[in-house]
Write an enzyme that holds these catalytic residues in place. Structure first.
Site, PDB file in Angstrom:
ATOM      1  N   GLY A  36       6.007 -17.281  -0.937  1.00  0.00           N
ATOM      2  CA  GLY A  36       6.965 -18.283  -0.482  1.00  0.00           C
ATOM      3  C   GLY A  36       8.286 -17.730   0.002  1.00  0.00           C
ATOM      4  N   GLY A  37       8.410 -16.417   0.131  1.00  0.00           N
ATOM      5  CA  GLY A  37       9.665 -15.837   0.581  1.00  0.00           C
ATOM      6  C   GLY A  37       9.969 -16.150   2.033  1.00  0.00           C
ATOM      7  N   ASN A  45       0.621 -11.113   5.588  1.00  0.00           N
ATOM      8  CA  ASN A  45       0.293 -10.849   4.192  1.00  0.00           C
ATOM      9  C   ASN A  45      -1.051 -10.131   4.047  1.00  0.00           C
ATOM     10  OD1 ASN A  45       1.157 -11.792   1.230  1.00  0.00           O
ATOM     11  ND2 ASN A  45      -1.065 -11.960   1.393  1.00  0.00           N
ATOM     12  N   ARG A 183       9.685  -9.456   9.923  1.00  0.00           N
ATOM     13  CA  ARG A 183       9.883 -10.480   8.901  1.00  0.00           C
ATOM     14  C   ARG A 183      11.148 -11.298   9.202  1.00  0.00           C
ATOM     15  NH1 ARG A 183       7.347 -11.310   3.583  1.00  0.00           N
ATOM     16  NH2 ARG A 183       8.584 -12.964   2.652  1.00  0.00           N
ATOM     17  N   HIS A 255       5.335  -5.303  -4.436  1.00  0.00           N
ATOM     18  CA  HIS A 255       4.845  -6.680  -4.390  1.00  0.00           C
ATOM     19  C   HIS A 255       3.618  -6.831  -3.502  1.00  0.00           C
ATOM     20  CE1 HIS A 255       5.578 -10.918  -5.255  1.00  0.00           C
ATOM     21  NE2 HIS A 255       5.468 -11.217  -3.980  1.00  0.00           N
TER      22      HIS A 255
END
Length: 275
Positions: A36-37, A45, A183, A255
């Site tokens: 959800g960033g 992803n 991003r 992450h």
């Protein structure tokens, strides 16, 4: 990578919401969402593993409302986030004619995959969870990594995106300028940051009381040096989820283990889902 985003791009309308996804391969369905960033999306992803996974599965990388190329400014109407995502996955599968699917969920949206498994056990195969919390929300101020997400959302500069990525992964080779710039571009897409406000992580339910009902097998994957979600959550998952196991990568892994350990991740997940 041999598959491209353009050749796998698809769109579908579900509950009057336009959803974007990428699809490749045949076989059992594997639906992959994202975190959800700011600027997150399903293609970025999971793009490093879609080639290998699509040899065995019908891989679907789904942008949730507000993220990627899916419709922005969608309202949740105060439905708990995990419940909203679970019901959307059900309706998305109905629209694509998928009766049963494995689920992969990352970080903020992983609780939705777990809720899907709890509420629709006949429609789920196995579940892969990446770096996520699904118990009580921690009291007090947010951790430094989470603060960096909040800071960027309030002041979306490249410097703040750079700081955010330093918490995502401590290893510089996985956060080159090209990744930061990509991003940032996704995060600054029209209405994306406004859309995120409707889907905060805090809107997820506390699943600790209902996880014992989950019948599906779960694989929890994470890195040992993730600055967003502490590695201790893997042990929490093993305690709360009945049929669970975990893979934790060391060597300052962060992450995004799908990027940092793509080949090994694909082998482990394929083995887990097919045995």
């Amino acid at each position: 990578m041999t598959l491209t985003k353009e050749e796998t791009d698809r769109f579908v309308t579900v509950n009057d919401i336009s959803l974007h996804y990428n699809e490749a391969g045949t076989g059992p369905a594997l639906i992959c969402t994202h975190g959800g960033g700011p600027g997150a999306n399903a293609w970025d992803n999971s793009k490093h593993v879609i080639d290998e996974l699509s040899k065995t599965f019908r891989v679907i990388l789904l942008d949730l409302p507000g993220w990627g190329e899916s419709q922005k400014l969608v309202k949740r109407n105060d439905v708990p986030l995990d419940v909203y995502v679970a019901d959307l996955l059900r309706d998305f599968m109905d629209e694509l004619g998928i009766e049963r699917a494995h689920q992969y969920g990352s970080s903020q949206f992983a609780p939705g995959c777990l809720r899907f498994g709890i509420e629709y056990p006949e429609r789920v195969g196995k579940i892969v969870v990446q770096s996520s919390e699904f118990g009580p929300h921690e009291p007090g101020p947010p951790r430094p990594g989470i603060k960096s997400l909040i800071r960027f959302a309030q002041d979306p500069t490249r410097e703040n995106m750079q700081t955010m990525f330093e918490f995502f992964t401590p290893r510089e080779q996985f956060r080159p300028a090209s990744v930061i710039d990509n991003r940032l571009e996704k995060a600054l897409a029209p209405d994306h940051l406004a859309s995120r406000k409707e889907f905060p992580n805090a809107a997820n339910s506390d699943l600790s009381d209902v996880l014992p009902r989950l019948e599906a097998e779960v694989l929890y994957v994470c890195g040992n040096d993730d600055g967003m979600i502490p590695v201790s959550t893997a042990l929490d998952a093993l305690k709360m989820i009945p049929r669970s196991r975990a893979v934790i990568w060391g060597d300052r892994s962060g992450h995004f283990v799908l990027t940092e350990h793509a080949d090994e991740y694909a082998r482990i997940v394929t083995d887990f889902l097919t045995h």
